[in-house]
Motif scaffolding. Structure first.
Motif, PDB file in Angstrom:
ATOM      1  N   TYR A 281       0.817  -1.214   0.000  1.00  0.00           N
ATOM      2  CA  TYR A 281       0.000   0.000   0.000  1.00  0.00           C
ATOM      3  C   TYR A 281       0.850   1.264   0.000  1.00  0.00           C
ATOM      4  O   TYR A 281       0.351   2.355  -0.286  1.00  0.00           O
ATOM      5  N   THR A 282       2.138   1.127   0.339  1.00  0.00           N
ATOM      6  CA  THR A 282       3.019   2.299   0.259  1.00  0.00           C
ATOM      7  C   THR A 282       3.168   2.755  -1.190  1.00  0.00           C
ATOM      8  O   THR A 282       3.443   3.934  -1.444  1.00  0.00           O
ATOM      9  N   ASN A 283       2.968   1.833  -2.136  1.00  0.00           N
ATOM     10  CA  ASN A 283       3.023   2.211  -3.554  1.00  0.00           C
ATOM     11  C   ASN A 283       1.956   3.246  -3.880  1.00  0.00           C
ATOM     12  O   ASN A 283       2.168   4.161  -4.687  1.00  0.00           O
ATOM     13  N   LEU A 284       0.771   3.087  -3.268  1.00  0.00           N
ATOM     14  CA  LEU A 284      -0.338   4.011  -3.515  1.00  0.00           C
ATOM     15  C   LEU A 284      -0.096   5.356  -2.829  1.00  0.00           C
ATOM     16  O   LEU A 284      -0.406   6.411  -3.371  1.00  0.00           O
TER      17      LEU A 284
ATOM     18  N   LEU B 111     -13.385  -5.396   4.552  1.00  0.00           N
ATOM     19  CA  LEU B 111     -14.340  -4.847   3.582  1.00  0.00           C
ATOM     20  C   LEU B 111     -13.978  -3.435   3.116  1.00  0.00           C
ATOM     21  O   LEU B 111     -14.114  -3.108   1.923  1.00  0.00           O
ATOM     22  N   LEU B 112     -13.514  -2.596   4.021  1.00  0.00           N
ATOM     23  CA  LEU B 112     -13.271  -1.191   3.677  1.00  0.00           C
ATOM     24  C   LEU B 112     -12.295  -0.989   2.511  1.00  0.00           C
ATOM     25  O   LEU B 112     -12.551  -0.152   1.635  1.00  0.00           O
ATOM     26  N   PRO B 113     -11.183  -1.734   2.452  1.00  0.00           N
ATOM     27  CA  PRO B 113     -10.291  -1.539   1.290  1.00  0.00           C
ATOM     28  C   PRO B 113     -10.966  -1.856  -0.044  1.00  0.00           C
ATOM     29  O   PRO B 113     -10.636  -1.228  -1.060  1.00  0.00           O
ATOM     30  N   TYR B 114     -11.911  -2.794  -0.047  1.00  0.00           N
ATOM     31  CA  TYR B 114     -12.640  -3.100  -1.279  1.00  0.00           C
ATOM     32  C   TYR B 114     -13.466  -1.902  -1.729  1.00  0.00           C
ATOM     33  O   TYR B 114     -13.450  -1.520  -2.907  1.00  0.00           O
ATOM     34  N   PHE B 115     -14.205  -1.317  -0.796  1.00  0.00           N
ATOM     35  CA  PHE B 115     -15.036  -0.172  -1.149  1.00  0.00           C
ATOM     36  C   PHE B 115     -14.188   1.050  -1.503  1.00  0.00           C
ATOM     37  O   PHE B 115     -14.523   1.806  -2.423  1.00  0.00           O
ATOM     38  N   TYR B 116     -13.095   1.230  -0.796  1.00  0.00           N
ATOM     39  CA  TYR B 116     -12.199   2.344  -1.129  1.00  0.00           C
ATOM     40  C   TYR B 116     -11.673   2.171  -2.554  1.00  0.00           C
ATOM     41  O   TYR B 116     -11.675   3.111  -3.359  1.00  0.00           O
TER      42      TYR B 116
ATOM     43  N   ALA C 208      -5.930   0.225  -6.352  1.00  0.00           N
ATOM     44  CA  ALA C 208      -5.981  -0.321  -4.996  1.00  0.00           C
ATOM     45  C   ALA C 208      -6.891  -1.542  -4.940  1.00  0.00           C
ATOM     46  O   ALA C 208      -6.608  -2.510  -4.225  1.00  0.00           O
ATOM     47  N   LEU C 209      -7.975  -1.523  -5.714  1.00  0.00           N
ATOM     48  CA  LEU C 209      -8.896  -2.661  -5.744  1.00  0.00           C
ATOM     49  C   LEU C 209      -8.189  -3.898  -6.272  1.00  0.00           C
ATOM     50  O   LEU C 209      -8.361  -5.006  -5.730  1.00  0.00           O
ATOM     51  N   ASP C 210      -7.384  -3.748  -7.309  1.00  0.00           N
ATOM     52  CA  ASP C 210      -6.621  -4.883  -7.835  1.00  0.00           C
ATOM     53  C   ASP C 210      -5.677  -5.436  -6.775  1.00  0.00           C
ATOM     54  O   ASP C 210      -5.482  -6.649  -6.657  1.00  0.00           O
ATOM     55  N   MET C 211      -5.107  -4.544  -5.986  1.00  0.00           N
ATOM     56  CA  MET C 211      -4.186  -4.964  -4.931  1.00  0.00           C
ATOM     57  C   MET C 211      -4.909  -5.734  -3.837  1.00  0.00           C
ATOM     58  O   MET C 211      -4.434  -6.764  -3.338  1.00  0.00           O
ATOM     59  N   VAL C 212      -6.092  -5.264  -3.465  1.00  0.00           N
ATOM     60  CA  VAL C 212      -6.875  -5.908  -2.409  1.00  0.00           C
ATOM     61  C   VAL C 212      -7.324  -7.299  -2.838  1.00  0.00           C
ATOM     62  O   VAL C 212      -7.451  -8.205  -2.011  1.00  0.00           O
ATOM     63  N   ARG C 213      -7.555  -7.473  -4.135  1.00  0.00           N
ATOM     64  CA  ARG C 213      -8.021  -8.762  -4.643  1.00  0.00           C
ATOM     65  C   ARG C 213      -6.928  -9.822  -4.673  1.00  0.00           C
ATOM     66  O   ARG C 213      -7.207 -11.001  -4.887  1.00  0.00           O
ATOM     67  N   GLU C 214      -5.687  -9.427  -4.475  1.00  0.00           N
ATOM     68  CA  GLU C 214      -4.586 -10.384  -4.489  1.00  0.00           C
ATOM     69  C   GLU C 214      -4.767 -11.420  -3.381  1.00  0.00           C
ATOM     70  O   GLU C 214      -5.328 -11.125  -2.317  1.00  0.00           O
TER      71      GLU C 214
ATOM     72  N   SER D  76      -3.196 -10.475   0.388  1.00  0.00           N
ATOM     73  CA  SER D  76      -3.653  -9.154   0.809  1.00  0.00           C
ATOM     74  C   SER D  76      -4.115  -9.226   2.253  1.00  0.00           C
ATOM     75  O   SER D  76      -4.475 -10.306   2.756  1.00  0.00           O
ATOM     76  N   LEU D  77      -4.122  -8.081   2.911  1.00  0.00           N
ATOM     77  CA  LEU D  77      -4.555  -8.033   4.304  1.00  0.00           C
ATOM     78  C   LEU D  77      -6.018  -8.451   4.433  1.00  0.00           C
ATOM     79  O   LEU D  77      -6.404  -9.129   5.389  1.00  0.00           O
ATOM     80  N   SER D  78      -6.838  -8.069   3.449  1.00  0.00           N
ATOM     81  CA  SER D  78      -8.256  -8.439   3.482  1.00  0.00           C
ATOM     82  C   SER D  78      -8.428  -9.947   3.472  1.00  0.00           C
ATOM     83  O   SER D  78      -9.245 -10.507   4.222  1.00  0.00           O
ATOM     84  N   SER D  79      -7.674 -10.634   2.624  1.00  0.00           N
ATOM     85  CA  SER D  79      -7.767 -12.094   2.558  1.00  0.00           C
ATOM     86  C   SER D  79      -7.354 -12.730   3.883  1.00  0.00           C
ATOM     87  O   SER D  79      -7.996 -13.676   4.359  1.00  0.00           O
ATOM     88  N   ALA D  80      -6.291 -12.226   4.488  1.00  0.00           N
ATOM     89  CA  ALA D  80      -5.833 -12.759   5.776  1.00  0.00           C
ATOM     90  C   ALA D  80      -6.901 -12.568   6.850  1.00  0.00           C
ATOM     91  O   ALA D  80      -7.159 -13.472   7.667  1.00  0.00           O
ATOM     92  N   PHE D  81      -7.548 -11.396   6.863  1.00  0.00           N
ATOM     93  CA  PHE D  81      -8.623 -11.143   7.826  1.00  0.00           C
ATOM     94  C   PHE D  81      -9.801 -12.091   7.601  1.00  0.00           C
ATOM     95  O   PHE D  81     -10.354 -12.658   8.553  1.00  0.00           O
TER      96      PHE D  81
END
Length: 342
Positions: free
Chosen positions: A164-167, A225-230, A238-244, A247-252
């Motif tokens: 996310y530092t890339n963004l 969920l929030l990174p998906y909506f962001y 950022a959405l492409d990154m979250v879908r990896e 990703s932190l979302s997947s771990a959660f």
């Protein structure tokens, strides 16, 4: 937790992960750009599918008390036969339906040891890599206490945050697929799900009520969920990154699902259904992409359902049923373990 309940929640997790994998690959191209939000929600729901399998496999197999080569012989003998068999079937289907030329088919066959014939099979290569490392890590995992495992998992989580530092700086600082030159590189990747699986099995979060379970897991759900909506609203990169997968979302989401099934008991009928799916889950995983893409999608190609919120779950459920029936029939054949891994 008694032994039978322990086995049951493992089966429940395996069945859910199996369905989520199918759901991931069931969504047909959207008919209308307005359906984008619903496609994103399905992506969110199904995103922890393969990662859940990795976490579950790790929690069951690590740490191992088997010797290195004994462990390899036991695990690879169950995995490689069915994987190679269905890889060859996919190559033949691709050649005869003109998806691959003869030269491409031969090239894919030669590259099979290092590259899957279909992208869906990337999971097998990850599992093979983890199988290689489990006997090496097992002596430490047997002795590791809660604090030590938490520390290692925290370093892994750092590798999930760093992209996310890339963004933030609009510059390629840390690769989403990992950086060989960063200090935590050797603790990144799917080995983190191995550590997470061991941790969740050894130190489960047990609660006394459904409200307490909701209270514990809701913050993780919002964090996922929030990174998906962001990403969907403000930044598609950022959405492409979250879908990896990493990703932190997947771990959660993996942690939420794992903990949920550790704390709830299903009715007997549902448990019986989940046990059947769990028993044949590896075979279902191997053939589901053929059922989804070469059968169900072909049938619906000119008969699309009006909305993805109806179409995608129906495709997933029908594909699961068809895949299960095929694997069940194959299981009645001699030497079926070399085809479906049961």
């Amino acid at each position: 937790m008694n032994y039978s309940k322990n086995i049951q929640y493992f089966n429940n997790l395996r069945a859910v992960a199996c369905f989520l994998v199918i759901l991931t690959h069931s969504a047909m191209p959207a008919l209308n750009p307005a359906f984008g939000l619903f496609m994103m929600l399905f992506s969110f729901i199904s995103s922890p599918s393969s990662e859940l399998f990795v976490t579950l496999s790790s929690s069951l197999l690590a740490p191992t008390k088997l010797g290195m080569f004994e462990f390899y012989k036991k695990r690879f003998s169950k995995l490689l036969g069915p994987f190679i068999f269905w890889s060859l079937i996919i190559l033949l289907i691709g050649y005869f339906n003109h998806s691959f030329t003869f030269a491409e088919t031969i090239t894919k066959l030669i590259l099979l040891p290092i590259q899957p014939v279909t992208g869906v099979y990337w999971f097998i290569y990850v599992i093979i890599g983890l199988y290689f490392i489990i006997p090496i890590l097992s002596p430490w995992l047997q002795k590791a206490n809660k604090g030590e495992l938490r520390f290692i998992i925290s370093l892994w989580i750092l590798t999930l945050i760093l992209p996310y530092t890339n963004l933030i700086f609009n510059k390629e600082i840390y690769s989403i697929t990992g950086s060989y030159y960063f200090i935590t590189s050797y603790l990144g990747g799917f080995v983190g799900y191995l550590f997470l699986g061991v941790y969740l099995r050894k130190f489960p979060i047990h609660v006394k009520s459904k409200f307490a379970l909701f209270y514990k897991l809701f913050p993780l759900f919002i964090g996922a969920l929030l990174p998906y909506f962001y990403g969907y609203i403000f930044n598609r990169e950022a959405l492409d990154m979250v879908r990896e997968n990493l990703s932190l979302s997947s771990a959660f989401l993996v942690t939420i699902i794992f903990t949920f099934f550790q704390n709830i008991q299903l009715n007997t009928l549902l448990e019986k259904l989940f046990n059947n799916i769990a028993k044949y889950s590896f075979g279902i995983y191997l053939i589901h992409i053929i059922v989804v893409r070469d059968i169900i999608w072909k049938v619906l190609e000119n008969h699309r359902l009006p909305h993805p919120i109806i179409e995608t779950p129906i495709i997933a459920i029908i594909s699961l049923i068809c895949s299960f029936l095929i694997v069940k029939i194959l299981s009645l054949m001699p030497y079926s373990k070399y085809i479906i891994g049961v």
